[in-house]
Write an enzyme that holds these catalytic residues in place. Structure first.
Site, PDB file in Angstrom:
ATOM      1  N   CYS B 198      59.928  14.380 -15.751  1.00 12.05           N
ATOM      2  CA  CYS B 198      60.978  15.400 -15.634  1.00 12.05           C
ATOM      3  C   CYS B 198      60.580  16.629 -16.450  1.00 12.05           C
ATOM      4  CB  CYS B 198      62.308  14.877 -16.167  1.00 12.05           C
ATOM      5  SG  CYS B 198      62.910  13.392 -15.360  1.00 12.05           S
ATOM      6  N   HIS B 202      60.892  20.694 -16.538  1.00 17.98           N
ATOM      7  CA  HIS B 202      62.126  21.052 -17.249  1.00 17.98           C
ATOM      8  C   HIS B 202      62.030  20.874 -18.757  1.00 17.98           C
ATOM      9  CE1 HIS B 202      64.399  21.773 -13.610  1.00 17.98           C
ATOM     10  NE2 HIS B 202      63.962  20.637 -13.108  1.00 17.98           N
ATOM     11  N   ARG B 246      70.835  15.316  -6.943  1.00 19.30           N
ATOM     12  CA  ARG B 246      69.824  16.172  -7.577  1.00 19.30           C
ATOM     13  C   ARG B 246      68.796  15.338  -8.360  1.00 19.30           C
ATOM     14  NH1 ARG B 246      66.978  20.460  -6.727  1.00 19.30           N
ATOM     15  NH2 ARG B 246      65.439  18.864  -7.087  1.00 19.30           N
ATOM     16  N   CYS B 250      64.780  15.232  -7.583  1.00 20.42           N
ATOM     17  CA  CYS B 250      63.759  15.521  -8.599  1.00 20.42           C
ATOM     18  C   CYS B 250      62.713  14.408  -8.615  1.00 20.42           C
ATOM     19  CB  CYS B 250      64.389  15.662  -9.985  1.00 20.42           C
ATOM     20  SG  CYS B 250      64.989  17.328 -10.332  1.00 20.42           S
TER      21      CYS B 250
END
Lengths: 204, 289
Positions: B198, B202, B246, B250
């Site tokens: 992730c 991010h 979402r 991802c």
């Protein structure tokens, strides 16, 4: 600490299979157990993708900041795994390279496993100036060849970097495209040409 | 203004049962396809256009129509047990209380012995209180052009009743804190053919994929962007989508396998992200390009 890392390295392929969730109270162990419990295979994305290889383990365990001596050793191992084309030719067709750089497809559970994988390049890099929709996760590659020339050594570097970015920066964010089997020899050559060919818009 | 009218009409259509709109939906695909693959130059124009549109929509977020639908579903007796959520479901502040509940989740629920985000908790209530089957809900959990699941309306309704309130995930609760820490580890975990986690996208400030800005979810401001985007009305395809969706998308782009719907893994990640946004003011549900 060193022992622990080397041990992790050796154990990496077995890690998710061999470690019971309760081995220790460590959040990382619990995170891995949670992933194994809560994910399902879909399309080509099978559960074995949750397992770390040795490099991933080291990067994960060190917060992407491995000790220098270990990074050097492992980078050398990654570099040793780069397979160069038999004919020694490292530059292909930049036009094909540009098409490849545009495509962000490949390897997701909705991608058709039969189709060729894209280079995903513009997702993260500025490359040819005409394409203004580019990402910034990686550095700009605009004028890559103009700044560096296209000597045989530079071609070899570019080829190796695309084949396995981790050969130069162990915990780089860039995928190991050749190592992972995402891009083949011809595709990597075409991308090298996109970066280095004097006729490529990258170097105009 | 003409946008708004067109949008309302499209929304009204989206809320009809699938059978009632199948004809119109069949006539639509070419336009939808064109919208999905805009040329590079068009994208910038589209961004400007979207911003203009968004400003116009500011006092009338299309999510509100889904909130209305959700309110009706929250208050009606439904399911095999013929019970309403309003009279049976505790989102952490007492049965039926929704004011401010969304900004205080994920939280630990003793009756389920689990840390739950809003969507997971509502699913739990639908199963335990109303008698719906989890597998039925989980088999088609997310909206598409022709279908919006009840759960999406319900989550949007609940989220709307925390608008303009401060996020306050109870991180002092040891169970929530543990979920947060595990979620943090999951966010950092690199694996798969592309070595992505992730955090690849991010984990730092000021990055973007193509023209899409990537919030740094480890900061309060970045996490807030992630938190209030979902549930959100997505212009592309005209669908209302949730945070559970979402998270799954991802992982798809991360080249991972698929997280199970309403699982611990997703709840832990949401605890990490929403926990990081604690203290920020929630302005969702969102509207996205």
């Amino acid at each position: 600490m060193t022992k622990k890392i080397l041990l992790a390295l050796l154990a990496a392929p077995l890690l998710t299979a061999a470690l019971p969730a309760s081995a220790d109270g460590d959040y990382r162990t619990k995170a891995i157990a949670t992933l194994r419990k809560d994910f399902q295979p879909r399309g080509q994305a099978s559960l074995d993708r949750l397992a770390e290889d040795g490099l991933q383990t080291v990067c994960n365990r060190t917060g992407n900041k491995p000790p220098e001596y270990l990074a050097k050793q492992m980078e050398a191992d990654q570099l040793a795994g780069v397979k160069f084309p038999a004919d020694g030719q490292l530059m292909g067709d930049w036009k094909e390279g540009e098409k490849l750089a545009q495509s962000g497809r490949g390897f997701t559970w909705t991608d058709n496993p039969g189709l060729p994988v894209g280079g995903n390049c513009y997702n993260c890099h500025q490359i040819a100036p005409k394409e203004t929709s580019f990402g910034t996760v990686g550095p700009s590659l605009f004028r890559f060849g103009k700044l560096r020339g296209n000597t045989p050594d530079m071609q070899k570097y570019a080829y190796s970097k695309i084949y396995n970015a981790k050969a130069f920066n162990l915990c780089s964010e860039m995928p190991r495209f050749g190592h992972a089997g995402a891009l083949g020899e011809k595709q990597i050559k075409d991308l090298v040409a996109l970066l280095l060919d004097p006729e490529s818009p990258v170097n105009k | 203004m003409k946008y708004r009218i067109a949008l309302m009409a499209a929304l009204a259509l989206a809320m009809l049962p699938a059978w009632a709109q199948s004809k119109k939906a069949a006539a639509k695909p070419p336009a939808a396809k064109a919208a999905q693959a805009p040329a590079a130059e068009v994208k910038d124009a589209a961004t400007l256009e979207f911003e203009k549109f968004r400003a116009e929509m500011e006092d009338s977020n299309p999510a509100e129509l889904f909130e209305m639908k959700g309110e009706e579903q929250w208050k009606s007796k439904r399911g095999p047990k013929n019970v309403s959520l309003a009279e049976s479901c505790d989102l952490g502040l007492g049965i039926g209380k929704i004011e401010g509940a969304y900004v205080r989740m994920p939280r630990y629920f003793a009756d389920a012995d689990a840390v739950m985000d809003a969507e997971r908790r509502i699913v739990w209530c639908m199963v335990e209180k109303q008698g719906f089957k989890f597998d039925d809900i989980a088999s088609k959990p997310f909206a598409n052009a022709n279908f919006t699941p009840d759960i999406t309306n319900l989550v949007t309704y609940v989220a709307g009743h925390s608008r303009n309130m401060k996020l306050d995930v109870p991180l002092k609760d040891p169970k929530v804190r543990e979920a947060y820490e595990i979620g943090k580890e999951i966010a950092a975990y690199r694996a798969g053919p592309y070595d992505f986690s992730c955090n690849t996208c991010h984990g730092s400030d000021g990055k973007r994929i193509r023209m899409q800005n990537l919030p740094n979810l480890s900061t309060p401001q970045g996490a807030l962007k992630g938190v209030q985007g979902w549930p959100g009305y997505r212009m592309t395809g005209g669908v209302m989508l949730t945070h559970q969706w979402r998270m799954g998308d991802c992982f798809r782009q991360q080249r991972f396998p698929q997280p199970k719907y309403a699982s611990d893994a997703v709840a832990y990640l949401l605890t990490y992200m929403i926990g990081n946004a604690n203290g920020q003011v929630y302005k969702g549900p969102g509207i996205k390009r």
